[in-house]
Design an enzyme around this catalytic site. Structure first.
Site, PDB file in Angstrom:
ATOM      1  N   GLU A   1       0.827  -1.208   0.000  1.00 15.74           N
ATOM      2  CA  GLU A   1       0.000   0.000   0.000  1.00 15.74           C
ATOM      3  C   GLU A   1       0.863   1.261   0.000  1.00 15.74           C
ATOM      4  OE1 GLU A   1      -3.417   0.617  -0.104  1.00 15.74           O
ATOM      5  OE2 GLU A   1      -3.430  -1.451  -0.796  1.00 15.74           O
TER       6      GLU A   1
ATOM      7  N   CYS B   1     -16.688  -1.620 -18.150  1.00 15.91           N
ATOM      8  CA  CYS B   1     -16.922  -1.305 -16.741  1.00 15.91           C
ATOM      9  C   CYS B   1     -18.240  -1.899 -16.256  1.00 15.91           C
ATOM     10  CB  CYS B   1     -16.931   0.201 -16.530  1.00 15.91           C
ATOM     11  SG  CYS B   1     -17.217   0.680 -14.809  1.00 15.91           S
TER      12      CYS B   1
ATOM     13  N   CYS C   1     -23.454   4.924 -14.080  1.00 16.52           N
ATOM     14  CA  CYS C   1     -22.390   5.912 -13.873  1.00 16.52           C
ATOM     15  C   CYS C   1     -22.829   7.287 -14.372  1.00 16.52           C
ATOM     16  CB  CYS C   1     -21.118   5.473 -14.598  1.00 16.52           C
ATOM     17  SG  CYS C   1     -19.761   6.665 -14.469  1.00 16.52           S
TER      18      CYS C   1
END
Length: 343
Positions: free
Chosen positions: A35, A200, A206
């Site tokens: 991370e 997607c 969206c």
């Protein structure tokens, strides 16, 4: 489970990344390291750095006990060296206070140097399956487009709204996979420029796609002029091919790294070089520009070959003559390492 998470997990099962080196095993130390490395750096770049780092320092205790030069050498090339120092300091605190483990308590974890809310959430979600949201750059991009949120995501008011949505959308089940899924979607499909909307799983709902706003969202950071600074880097090389390195002070960029002595101009460069070694002549090498987040550094390298060390340098812990093998074990800024490699 909410429809957003359902769609994302179904996509992840078919298209998600499941063979990243920090996923096998997916323990807290490896997740944490990945991370931090992945902040503002792409996965393909991070993988060899991660593999080299865990090969040298496979456990948190190894990181805590390592010499700082070792840590910085392993980090060299990733930039943002403060993160590497925070990483080691956090490991040392874990040894001192948490029995050599990253704490599973969110507050204790987020309080460690360099971790913060999103990284703590990623560690707890991915390593332990606990329900904590994350909000890294990829997640911000997915959420601002999906929800049609205007305003730069780094602004506190916008970020607060994004955290509320991130929390509401994070499921209690399969939290580790969901966390990886939303990061993967942002990294591979909902990318900065030219997102691949036809691939997607969220495209049907969206807002950015519906309103043709994918190029406008996330909103850009308000711009400001980036200044340019000039420096002359001195390459003092002796007859054995060793180069004189200087450890930088605790302040400014590249703090604590080994680098080349610097000067503000040619006259200053000659005076500095003469104070460090006996020299005859200098050769100007091709200048280059290194871009930081807040300014551009224009570098003019000046090579002093056949330099002879002053004996007093041996008494200065911040100066040392190093051959190529010795330099490889030190933390050097990436442009300096490249410059010396190309000599």
């Amino acid at each position: 489970m909410n429809p957003f998470a359902n769609a994302l997990l179904a996509w992840f099962d078919e298209h998600g990344r499941k063979d990243l080196p920090w996923q096998h095993p997916r323990d807290a130390y490896r997740v944490w390291l990945s991370e931090v490395m992945l902040q503002q750096t792409q996965v393909v770049t991070v993988i060899p750095y991660f593999q080299r780092f865990v090969a040298a320092l496979p456990t948190l205790r190894d990181l805590a006990a390592a010499h700082e030069d070792t840590v910085l050498a392993l980090w060299s090339g990733l930039g943002y060296y403060r993160r590497a120092r925070f990483l080691q300091r956090a490991a040392q605190i874990c040894v001192e206070k948490h029995d050599g483990q990253l704490p599973r308590d969110f507050e204790a974890l987020a309080d460690l140097p360099g971790i913060g809310r999103s990284t703590a959430g990623a560690i707890l979600a991915q390593a332990h399956g606990l329900r904590f949201p994350i909000l890294d750059g990829n997640v911000k991009r997915v959420l601002t487009r999906y929800l049609g949120i205007h305003g730069h995501p780094g602004q506190s008011a916008v970020e607060k709204v994004l955290w509320q949505h991130a929390d509401a959308l994070t499921p209690a089940e399969r939290t580790a996979d969901y966390t990886q899924a939303i990061m993967d979607l942002g990294a591979t499909v909902c990318v900065r420029t030219k997102p691949v909307c036809d691939r997607c799983p969220l495209a049907g709902d969206c807002v950015a796609k519906r309103d043709n706003l994918t190029a406008q969202l996330p909103s850009a950071k308000p711009g400001k002029a980036v200044p340019t600074r000039d420096t002359v880097m001195l390459i003092l090389r002796d007859a054995e091919g060793r180069v004189l390195l200087e450890r930088r002070g605790p302040q400014g960029v590249w703090s604590g790294l080994w680098s080349l002595p610097e000067a503000s101009n040619h006259d200053h460069a000659w005076r500095t070089a003469q104070s460090l070694a006996r020299i005859d002549d200098a050769q100007s090498l091709a200048p280059f520009v290194h871009v930081f987040s807040h300014y551009r550094l224009k570098v003019e390298p000046l090579l002093f070959d056949e330099a002879t060390a002053h004996p007093r340098i041996a008494d200065n812990a911040s100066l040392r003559w190093c051959d190529a093998g010795e330099r490889a074990a030190l933390g050097l800024p990436a442009p300096v390492r490249t410059l010396l490699h190309n000599l």
